[in-house]
Design a protein around this motif. Structure first.
Motif, short mmCIF file in Angstrom:
data_model
loop_
_atom_site.label_atom_id
_atom_site.label_comp_id
_atom_site.label_asym_id
_atom_site.label_seq_id
_atom_site.Cartn_x
_atom_site.Cartn_y
_atom_site.Cartn_z
N HIS A 238 0.67 -1.17 0.06
CA HIS A 238 -0.06 0.17 0.29
C HIS A 238 0.79 1.26 -0.16
CE1 HIS A 238 -3.54 2.36 0.50
NE2 HIS A 238 -2.95 2.94 1.73
N MET A 239 2.07 1.24 0.85
CA MET A 239 2.78 2.27 0.74
C MET A 239 3.60 2.68 -0.49
SD MET A 239 2.66 3.58 4.06
CE MET A 239 2.24 3.44 5.63
N TYR A 240 3.72 1.50 -1.32
CA TYR A 240 4.54 1.54 -2.35
C TYR A 240 3.67 2.15 -3.57
CZ TYR A 240 7.47 0.30 -6.26
OH TYR A 240 8.39 0.43 -7.43
N PHE A 241 2.50 1.50 -3.73
CA PHE A 241 1.85 1.70 -4.98
C PHE A 241 0.80 2.83 -4.90
CE2 PHE A 241 2.79 -2.98 -5.42
CZ PHE A 241 3.22 -2.98 -6.63
N ARG A 242 0.26 3.03 -3.63
CA ARG A 242 -0.77 3.97 -3.71
C ARG A 242 -0.65 5.29 -2.50
NH1 ARG A 242 -6.57 1.81 -3.62
NH2 ARG A 242 -6.93 3.95 -4.44
N HIS A 243 0.05 5.12 -1.15
CA HIS A 243 -0.10 6.15 -0.36
C HIS A 243 1.03 6.95 -0.59
CE1 HIS A 243 -0.85 7.88 3.45
NE2 HIS A 243 0.41 7.87 3.70
N ARG A 244 0.99 8.17 -0.38
CA ARG A 244 1.85 9.33 -0.36
C ARG A 244 1.92 10.11 0.59
NH1 ARG A 244 3.07 6.20 -3.41
NH2 ARG A 244 3.14 6.23 -5.90
N PHE A 245 2.97 9.99 1.35
CA PHE A 245 3.08 11.17 2.51
C PHE A 245 3.22 12.59 2.00
CE2 PHE A 245 4.99 6.82 3.77
CZ PHE A 245 4.26 6.76 4.81
N ALA A 246 3.03 13.32 3.14
CA ALA A 246 3.11 14.67 3.14
C ALA A 246 4.58 14.92 2.66
CB ALA A 246 2.70 15.57 4.28
N SER A 247 4.77 15.95 1.69
CA SER A 247 6.08 16.08 1.26
C SER A 247 6.88 16.96 2.13
CB SER A 247 6.27 16.67 -0.14
OG SER A 247 7.37 17.35 -0.56
N SER A 248 8.03 16.98 2.55
CA SER A 248 8.95 17.61 3.14
C SER A 248 9.49 18.96 2.48
CB SER A 248 10.23 16.92 3.89
OG SER A 248 11.03 16.53 2.82
N PHE B 140 12.40 8.96 3.72
CA PHE B 140 11.60 8.52 4.49
C PHE B 140 10.81 7.38 4.22
CE2 PHE B 140 7.18 9.11 6.22
CZ PHE B 140 7.53 9.16 7.73
N ARG B 141 10.40 7.17 2.86
CA ARG B 141 9.77 6.16 2.46
C ARG B 141 10.30 4.82 2.38
NH1 ARG B 141 5.41 6.75 -0.61
NH2 ARG B 141 5.84 5.01 -2.10
N ILE B 142 11.89 4.94 2.39
CA ILE B 142 12.49 3.78 2.27
C ILE B 142 12.78 3.23 3.94
CG2 ILE B 142 15.14 3.03 2.40
CD1 ILE B 142 15.37 4.60 -0.17
N VAL B 143 12.80 4.33 4.89
CA VAL B 143 12.81 3.95 6.34
C VAL B 143 11.35 3.21 6.65
CG1 VAL B 143 13.01 5.09 8.41
CG2 VAL B 143 14.63 5.76 6.65
N VAL B 144 10.60 3.68 6.28
CA VAL B 144 9.18 3.32 6.71
C VAL B 144 9.04 1.69 6.38
CG1 VAL B 144 6.77 3.25 6.33
CG2 VAL B 144 7.93 5.53 6.89
N HIS B 145 9.61 1.27 4.95
CA HIS B 145 9.44 0.07 4.33
C HIS B 145 10.18 -0.77 5.05
CE1 HIS B 145 8.04 1.77 0.13
NE2 HIS B 145 7.11 1.86 1.24
N LEU B 146 11.64 -0.44 5.40
CA LEU B 146 12.41 -1.21 6.16
C LEU B 146 12.04 -1.37 7.33
CD1 LEU B 146 16.10 0.31 4.74
CD2 LEU B 146 14.83 -1.74 4.12
N GLY B 147 11.45 -0.53 8.20
CA GLY B 147 11.11 -0.60 9.49
C GLY B 147 10.05 -1.49 9.60
N LEU B 148 8.99 -1.65 8.58
CA LEU B 148 7.98 -2.63 8.64
C LEU B 148 8.65 -3.91 8.42
CD1 LEU B 148 5.27 -0.76 6.54
CD2 LEU B 148 5.04 -1.47 9.02
N ALA B 149 9.46 -4.13 7.74
CA ALA B 149 10.03 -5.36 7.13
C ALA B 149 11.03 -6.17 8.42
CB ALA B 149 11.15 -5.45 6.13
N ALA B 150 11.59 -5.13 9.24
CA ALA B 150 12.42 -5.52 10.20
C ALA B 150 11.64 -5.68 11.31
CB ALA B 150 13.26 -4.29 10.52
#
Length: 243
Positions: free
Chosen positions: A110-120, A129-139
């Motif tokens: 969902h984070m990869y295909f559809r959700h977009r976080f507010a831009s910094s 930030f997206r990479i950190v979120v993905h890696l955090g979920l995987a970890a």
């Protein structure tokens, strides 16, 4: 009095046995409870947001749990024989590993295909930030699965299969119920999703498909509306103070 004591048993759902001499074991014992804590989180988010994607994810999670129970009673594979924990229930596949495999894979998709976080304001920081979120979920998923082996609740074989089944379910459920309806709204999957969202019961319950309208599910639009109203109220209060 003796009969009352004899009838008391431990609630295995939240009862975790760990090595008291190891801090690592203690941390893993806390993290292994993640699936137990995520279930009420699903319920709170579903009731508070009425968001169809969250409810859909929760429904898939419940289906995964049901499948796990069926598989355990089909294979009837015992837990590690050398653990000496005298645990109830079968061990294959690991339900905690399957839970986290589904949870993390669905959310990462969902984070990869559809959700977009507010831009910094910085493309680099946004991507980081997206990479950190993905890696955090995987970890998180990997640590919970690892905890089931270290705490002697499952064998590596049971953990790996649990993870694999959960991941396959998470990805397939997301693709069929979220990605395909979004990419191909006129497909069978798209029409089924539209029919559910437009059903009178769904309308009465005020369900919504936020990611079908906004890339962030409507979080930014809600915040902007709140900000406008908040500034209006404070400007009004400031005007009263000056008069």
């Amino acid at each position: 009095m003796t009969d009352l004591v004899a009838e008391r048993v431990s609630l295995d759902l939240t009862h975790v046995i760990y090595d008291a001499s190891s801090d690592t074991s203690f941390v893993l014992a806390l993290l292994t409870l993640s699936p137990i804590l995520l279930m009420p989180a699903y319920a709170v988010l579903a009731v508070h947001t009425r968001e169809f994607t969250i409810i859909n994810m929760w429904a898939g999670q419940l289906l995964s749990e049901g499948l796990n129970l069926v598989l355990k009673h089909i294979f009837k594979q015992e837990r590690p024989v050398d653990s000496h924990l005298h645990l109830n229930g079968y061990g294959f596949p690991s339900s905690h590993s399957q839970f986290m495999g589904y949870f993390s894979s669905f959310l990462i998709c969902h984070m990869y295909f559809r959700h977009r976080f507010a831009s910094s304001g910085s493309v680099v920081l946004d991507q980081l930030f997206r990479i950190v979120v993905h890696l955090g979920l995987a970890a998180w998923c990997a640590i919970v699965a690892y905890s089931r082996f270290v705490l002697l609740y499952h064998t590596p074989h049971q953990v790996k299969w649990g993870l694999g089944i959960g991941m396959v379910l998470g990805v397939s459920h997301y693709v069929c119920t979220e990605l395909l309806p979004a990419k191909f709204p006129d497909s069978v999957f798209g029409r089924i999703r539209s029919a559910i969202v437009n059903h009178p019961v769904s309308v009465w319950l005020r369900l919504r498909d936020g990611w079908g309208v906004w890339e962030d599910g409507g979080r930014e639009a809600e915040w902007k509306q709140w900000r406008i109203e908040w500034l209006k109220q404070h400007a009004h209060l400031a005007g009263k103070k000056t008069t």
